[in-house]
Write a protein that holds these residues in place. Structure first.
Motif, short mmCIF file in Angstrom:
data_model
loop_
_atom_site.label_atom_id
_atom_site.label_comp_id
_atom_site.label_asym_id
_atom_site.label_seq_id
_atom_site.Cartn_x
_atom_site.Cartn_y
_atom_site.Cartn_z
N PHE A 85 0.83 -1.21 0.00
CA PHE A 85 0.00 0.00 0.00
C PHE A 85 0.86 1.26 0.00
CE2 PHE A 85 -3.53 -2.63 2.13
CZ PHE A 85 -4.11 -2.90 0.90
N GLN A 86 1.98 1.19 0.73
CA GLN A 86 2.88 2.35 0.75
C GLN A 86 3.44 2.60 -0.66
OE1 GLN A 86 6.13 2.21 3.65
NE2 GLN A 86 7.30 3.63 2.42
N ASP A 87 3.86 1.52 -1.32
CA ASP A 87 4.40 1.66 -2.67
C ASP A 87 3.36 2.24 -3.63
OD1 ASP A 87 6.76 0.64 -1.80
OD2 ASP A 87 6.53 -1.34 -2.70
N MET A 88 2.11 1.77 -3.47
CA MET A 88 1.06 2.25 -4.37
C MET A 88 0.75 3.73 -4.11
SD MET A 88 -1.34 -1.06 -4.31
CE MET A 88 -1.95 -1.46 -5.92
N ALA A 89 0.72 4.10 -2.84
CA ALA A 89 0.48 5.51 -2.49
C ALA A 89 1.56 6.39 -3.12
CB ALA A 89 0.46 5.68 -0.98
N GLU A 90 2.81 5.95 -2.99
CA GLU A 90 3.93 6.73 -3.54
C GLU A 90 3.86 6.80 -5.06
OE1 GLU A 90 7.37 4.78 -1.95
OE2 GLU A 90 7.09 5.62 0.06
N ALA A 91 3.47 5.68 -5.68
CA ALA A 91 3.41 5.62 -7.14
C ALA A 91 2.34 6.57 -7.69
CB ALA A 91 3.15 4.19 -7.60
N TYR A 92 1.14 6.53 -7.08
CA TYR A 92 0.07 7.41 -7.56
C TYR A 92 0.43 8.89 -7.34
CZ TYR A 92 -3.12 3.64 -8.72
OH TYR A 92 -3.68 2.54 -9.31
N LYS A 93 1.10 9.15 -6.22
CA LYS A 93 1.52 10.52 -5.94
C LYS A 93 2.52 10.99 -7.00
CE LYS A 93 2.77 13.33 -2.02
NZ LYS A 93 1.93 13.95 -1.23
N ALA A 94 3.43 10.09 -7.36
CA ALA A 94 4.45 10.42 -8.36
C ALA A 94 3.81 10.65 -9.74
CB ALA A 94 5.50 9.32 -8.44
N ILE A 95 2.80 9.83 -10.07
CA ILE A 95 2.11 10.01 -11.36
C ILE A 95 1.38 11.35 -11.36
CG2 ILE A 95 0.33 9.13 -12.92
CD1 ILE A 95 0.99 6.28 -11.90
N GLY A 96 0.74 11.66 -10.22
CA GLY A 96 0.05 12.95 -10.09
C GLY A 96 1.02 14.11 -10.27
N ALA A 97 2.20 13.99 -9.66
CA ALA A 97 3.22 15.05 -9.77
C ALA A 97 3.69 15.18 -11.22
CB ALA A 97 4.41 14.72 -8.86
#
Length: 201
Positions: free
Chosen positions: A84-96
């Protein structure tokens, strides 16, 4: 020891729906009438999405692997929390990445294009926050009590299910028409969308 395993399988099934969401950014139409600026935009976004899509896929796979009958609650908790941590970071990075790329130049008027882009960024950040919240829920589960742990996992699987079926509307809107065509021509987007199909089932 019955209890954790079927629930974690449900978790994995819900997650495979979430992986599809990452691929929403990887359009599959084709066309070659794009402007250079739009191509450059698509290239920038696709290049940023590809590693994150792989990260989401790896997190998904990790949870699916942790569904064997002899997985302990501690193992499941550790794996799911990291995923879940990895997914949160990934979506945040895509958003950025979508934020940084700016609004794509299309036949849309600039205001409309910008609104689509901002909506997609909002959606991606909201997804990131949702996965971060799921991580906290997993971390708070009682691993010493098998029944309580299974119940807690069930709640998380339900939340995950909702998450995987909602939330990609703004992304889909962003890549309508020429934007989707431009993205479909990027190698990085093609490879990002090609692999996760294997996770459904």
């Amino acid at each position: 020891m019955e209890g954790t395993n079927p629930v974690n399988k449900k978790l994995a099934a819900a997650l495979s729906g979430g992986a599809v969401l990452a691929m929403a950014l990887s359009a599959c139409s084709s066309g070659d009438d794009n402007s250079e600026k739009l191509d450059a935009w698509a290239k920038e976004v696709c290049s940023a999405v590809q590693p994150q899509a792989k990260k989401i896929e790896a997190a998904n796979t990790a949870i699916q692997k942790q569904t064997s009958d002899n997985s302990t609650p501690q193992d499941v908790q550790k794996t799911d929390s990291q995923a879940f941590q990895d997914m949160a970071e990934a979506y945040k990075a895509i958003g950025a990445a979508v934020q940084k790329a700016g609004a794509p130049e299309t036949g849309d008027d600039a205001k409309n294009a910008e609104k689509k882009q901002q909506d997609a960024v909002k959606e991606l950040n909201s997804l990131a926050a949702s996965y971060a919240s799921l991580q906290k829920q997993v971390d708070d589960l009682n691993t010493k009590d098998q029944a309580k742990f299974a119940d807690g996992l069930k709640d998380i699987a339900t939340a995950l299910d909702k998450l995987s079926t909602s939330g990609s509307d703004a992304l889909k809107t962003l890549e309508e028409g020429d934007v989707g065509k431009a993205m479909a021509q990027q190698e990085s987007c093609k490879s990002a969308s090609a692999s996760p199909a294997a996770t459904t089932g």
